[in-house]
Write a protein that holds these residues in place. Structure first.
Motif, PDB file in Angstrom:
ATOM      1  N   SER A   1       5.724 -29.704  33.775  1.00  0.00           N
ATOM      2  CA  SER A   1       5.024 -28.784  32.874  1.00  0.00           C
ATOM      3  C   SER A   1       3.520 -28.870  33.106  1.00  0.00           C
ATOM      4  O   SER A   1       2.930 -29.940  33.008  1.00  0.00           O
ATOM      5  N   LEU A   2       2.919 -27.743  33.412  1.00  0.00           N
ATOM      6  CA  LEU A   2       1.470 -27.701  33.649  1.00  0.00           C
ATOM      7  C   LEU A   2       0.690 -27.716  32.333  1.00  0.00           C
ATOM      8  O   LEU A   2      -0.426 -28.217  32.258  1.00  0.00           O
ATOM      9  N   ILE A   3       1.292 -27.129  31.296  1.00  0.00           N
ATOM     10  CA  ILE A   3       0.617 -27.050  30.003  1.00  0.00           C
ATOM     11  C   ILE A   3       0.390 -28.444  29.426  1.00  0.00           C
ATOM     12  O   ILE A   3      -0.688 -28.756  28.921  1.00  0.00           O
ATOM     13  N   GLN A  43     -15.685 -21.070  31.553  1.00  0.00           N
ATOM     14  CA  GLN A  43     -14.635 -21.453  32.507  1.00  0.00           C
ATOM     15  C   GLN A  43     -13.326 -21.643  31.751  1.00  0.00           C
ATOM     16  O   GLN A  43     -13.286 -22.309  30.728  1.00  0.00           O
ATOM     17  N   LEU A  44     -12.263 -21.046  32.277  1.00  0.00           N
ATOM     18  CA  LEU A  44     -10.966 -21.141  31.614  1.00  0.00           C
ATOM     19  C   LEU A  44     -10.095 -22.195  32.282  1.00  0.00           C
ATOM     20  O   LEU A  44     -10.128 -22.382  33.498  1.00  0.00           O
ATOM     21  N   SER A  45      -9.315 -22.886  31.458  1.00  0.00           N
ATOM     22  CA  SER A  45      -8.339 -23.843  31.972  1.00  0.00           C
ATOM     23  C   SER A  45      -7.245 -23.079  32.713  1.00  0.00           C
ATOM     24  O   SER A  45      -6.780 -22.041  32.239  1.00  0.00           O
ATOM     25  N   ALA A  46      -6.827 -23.603  33.859  1.00  0.00           N
ATOM     26  CA  ALA A  46      -5.856 -22.898  34.698  1.00  0.00           C
ATOM     27  C   ALA A  46      -4.511 -22.710  33.992  1.00  0.00           C
ATOM     28  O   ALA A  46      -3.921 -21.625  34.036  1.00  0.00           O
ATOM     29  N   ALA A  47      -4.035 -23.734  33.330  1.00  0.00           N
ATOM     30  CA  ALA A  47      -2.713 -23.670  32.704  1.00  0.00           C
ATOM     31  C   ALA A  47      -2.763 -23.042  31.317  1.00  0.00           C
ATOM     32  O   ALA A  47      -1.940 -22.199  30.965  1.00  0.00           O
ATOM     33  N   LEU A  48      -3.730 -23.454  30.502  1.00  0.00           N
ATOM     34  CA  LEU A  48      -3.774 -23.015  29.105  1.00  0.00           C
ATOM     35  C   LEU A  48      -4.506 -21.692  28.905  1.00  0.00           C
ATOM     36  O   LEU A  48      -4.328 -21.026  27.883  1.00  0.00           O
TER      37      LEU A  48
END
Length: 200
Positions: free
Chosen positions: A79-81, A155-160
């Motif tokens: 799970s990436l999240i 900047q956005l988190s890749a997973a969330l």
């Protein structure tokens, strides 16, 4: 007769002055007691709030890491999240946990030099340490944390897919608690010094 009257008058004035001093001491003691109760209550509540935040973050971190291990080793679909959430939780836990430990004076400290100093210099050293800690909290955690949060907010988190600034905002928030503990520790040192002087 006049000498006797003057003597009685002087004794009466001395007695009234002494009673006035006692009255002022009682009033001062009541105000001081109110101040101590307010400060101690504020510290107690901040300790409770920080403690509960740290327990909640630690529990969340254990759950996230456990789920990450299960998804990776058992389900073979990591799970990436949970990885990103665990990272956020860990950063918040470290910063708020550090503030709580600082408030309890449980942090690492080399006290051998301070203990060798005379009492007045030791008190000065303790206040200086608190002031230096407050300076660090203001410059690095508050100002630096706000700058880092501002930069990372876009900047956005890749997973969330949420701003990374949420992770960095823990820095100025934890600095608020550290600054409170610095003020409390300085107050505590001065209060103890005054109590020792009154006993002497």
């Amino acid at each position: 007769m006049e000498i006797f009257e003057l003597y009685i008058y002087a004794k009466l004035m001395s007695s009234l002055q002494q009673q006035n001093i006692y009255f002022h001491r009682i009033v001062f003691s009541i105000h001081e007691l109110d101040e101590v109760i307010f400060v101690e209550t504020a510290k107690k509540w901040i300790d409770i709030v920080l403690g509960r935040i740290c327990v909640a973050l630690f529990t969340l971190l254990v759950i996230l890491v456990s789920w990450q291990v299960i998804t990776r080793l058992i389900l073979h679909n990591p799970s990436l999240i949970t990885e990103d959430l665990a990272k956020y939780s860990f950063v918040w836990l470290v910063l708020f946990g550090g503030a709580l430990v600082f408030g309890e004076r449980g942090h690492l400290a080399v006290v051998i030099v301070k203990e060798k100093l005379p009492r007045k210099l030791r008190i000065g050293a303790e206040i200086l340490i608190e002031l230096l800690t407050a300076f660090f909290a203001i410059t690095v955690l508050t100002i630096g944390g706000m700058l880092a949060t501002e930069i990372a907010w876009n900047q956005l988190s890749a997973a969330l897919q949420i701003p990374i600034g949420y992770m960095y905002i823990a820095m100025p928030l934890s600095s608020f608690f550290i600054l409170f503990y610095c003020v409390y520790n300085i107050y505590d040192v001065i209060k103890k010094r005054n109590n020792i002087e009154l006993l002497n």
